[in-house]
Design a protein around this motif. Structure first.
Motif, PDB file in Angstrom:
ATOM      1  N   ASP A 208      39.384  38.755  40.568  1.00 25.16           N
ATOM      2  CA  ASP A 208      40.506  39.610  40.945  1.00 25.16           C
ATOM      3  C   ASP A 208      41.133  38.943  42.175  1.00 25.16           C
ATOM      4  OD1 ASP A 208      39.088  40.401  43.252  1.00 25.16           O
ATOM      5  OD2 ASP A 208      38.618  42.402  42.521  1.00 25.16           O
TER       6      ASP A 208
ATOM      7  N   TYR B  20      40.895  38.219  34.081  1.00 23.24           N
ATOM      8  CA  TYR B  20      41.264  38.302  35.494  1.00 23.24           C
ATOM      9  C   TYR B  20      41.951  39.637  35.723  1.00 23.24           C
ATOM     10  CZ  TYR B  20      43.856  37.344  39.791  1.00 23.24           C
ATOM     11  OH  TYR B  20      44.370  37.429  41.056  1.00 23.24           O
ATOM     12  N   ALA B  21      41.463  40.387  36.699  1.00 26.86           N
ATOM     13  CA  ALA B  21      42.092  41.675  37.018  1.00 26.86           C
ATOM     14  C   ALA B  21      43.190  41.428  38.047  1.00 26.86           C
ATOM     15  CB  ALA B  21      41.045  42.626  37.569  1.00 26.86           C
TER      16      ALA B  21
ATOM     17  N   LYS C 131      42.802  44.708  42.515  1.00 28.83           N
ATOM     18  CA  LYS C 131      41.415  44.680  43.001  1.00 28.83           C
ATOM     19  C   LYS C 131      40.531  45.611  42.173  1.00 28.83           C
ATOM     20  CE  LYS C 131      38.689  45.489  47.134  1.00 28.83           C
ATOM     21  NZ  LYS C 131      38.612  46.325  48.332  1.00 28.83           N
ATOM     22  N   ILE C 132      39.375  45.089  41.750  1.00 29.80           N
ATOM     23  CA  ILE C 132      38.436  45.887  40.962  1.00 29.80           C
ATOM     24  C   ILE C 132      37.813  46.954  41.884  1.00 29.80           C
ATOM     25  CG2 ILE C 132      36.287  45.836  39.622  1.00 29.80           C
ATOM     26  CD1 ILE C 132      37.065  42.819  38.990  1.00 29.80           C
TER      27      ILE C 132
END
Ligand code: CTP
Ligand code: CA
Length: 225
Positions: free
Chosen positions: A27, A109-110, A113-114
């Motif tokens: 992320d 890909y996040a 933010k996770i």
């Protein structure tokens, strides 16, 4: 040249060196990375330049100053490192893959933010394979006679693992060093054996990373056509 000054035996040559360690983002704030400092790759770049080579240094996340007279191409991920190495390769006489390339990257890909969720365990992390750059450039050399060098950090039966890896990768030389606690990563010194596809073994006793770098260039210079 003055007596005692090393002859510029790499003058007129173009060499490509990869250094550092790739980071594979999860992320915007997190990544999967490794402990490579980049010092060995930078020592290779510096010593090649001092021996007269034009040097392209593909540098992955190394917090080190750019060596004088070296073209530095900064990269982050394994995929970016592959692109930069392939772009520099067509007119290269030799390539040394000193970078620690991540074998896997997060499958997705996040973009945000996770976040953790109240009372929930995290999802397992899905990974996919990265391309094997060393195997690829060993197999398809854009220039006949190009010398390809890999690095391998091994534990257990270091030499047997190194021999098998040299075969699997198809490179001309493999620099094998033993890793373990307090060994190699971030250190100023290194100790290695350089295995040749021709069956040669060149031990390099513990010493500054420059000494190992000079030995690698000696072995490369001998193989240049
Ligand atoms: N390398 C590469 N591309 C990858 C992984 C490694 O080009 N995806 C290169 C490294 O730069 C190094 C050499 O291959 O020069 C050996 O790396 P190493 O991690 O020891 O090899 P692997 O085949 O990944 O073996 P292992 O499973 O032991 O990690
Ligand atoms: Ca690996």
């Amino acid at each position: 040249l003055a007596r005692g000054v090393t002859a510029p035996d790499l003058a007129g040559r173009h060499v490509v060196v990869s250094a550092g360690g790739t980071r594979e983002p999860l992320d915007p704030v997190r990544f999967l990375g490794n402990r490579s400092s980049g010092k060995q790759g930078y020592a290779l770049a510096r010593t090649a330049a001092a021996r007269g080579a034009r040097v392209t240094l593909v540098s992955a996340n190394a917090a080190l100053p750019a060596p004088a007279g070296v073209d530095v191409v900064p990269v982050g991920t394994a995929v970016e490192l592959r692109e930069a190495v392939l772009a520099a390769l067509p007119d290269a006489d030799a390539v040394v893959m000193a970078a620690a390339v991540a074998d896997f990257r997060p499958a997705s890909y996040a973009t945000g933010k996770i976040k953790k969720k109240d009372g929930q365990e995290p999802e397992p992390l899905a990974l996919v394979r990265n391309p094997d750059i060393l195997a690829e450039i060993s197999a398809d050399r854009p220039r006949p006679g190009q010398v390809v060098v890999g690095f391998a950090a091994e534990t257990d039966d270091v030499l047997a693992n190194g021999r098998a890896k040299l075969k699997r990768k198809g490179c001309d030389l493999l620099v094998v060093n033993e890793v373990g606690e307090r060994k190699t990563f971030g250190a100023e010194e290194n100790e290695a054996v350089v295995l040749g596809a021709d069956g040669t073994e060149t031990p390099v006793p513990r010493g500054p990373k420059e000494v190992l770098a000079e030995t690698v260039w000696d072995l490369v210079a001998r193989r240049l056509v």
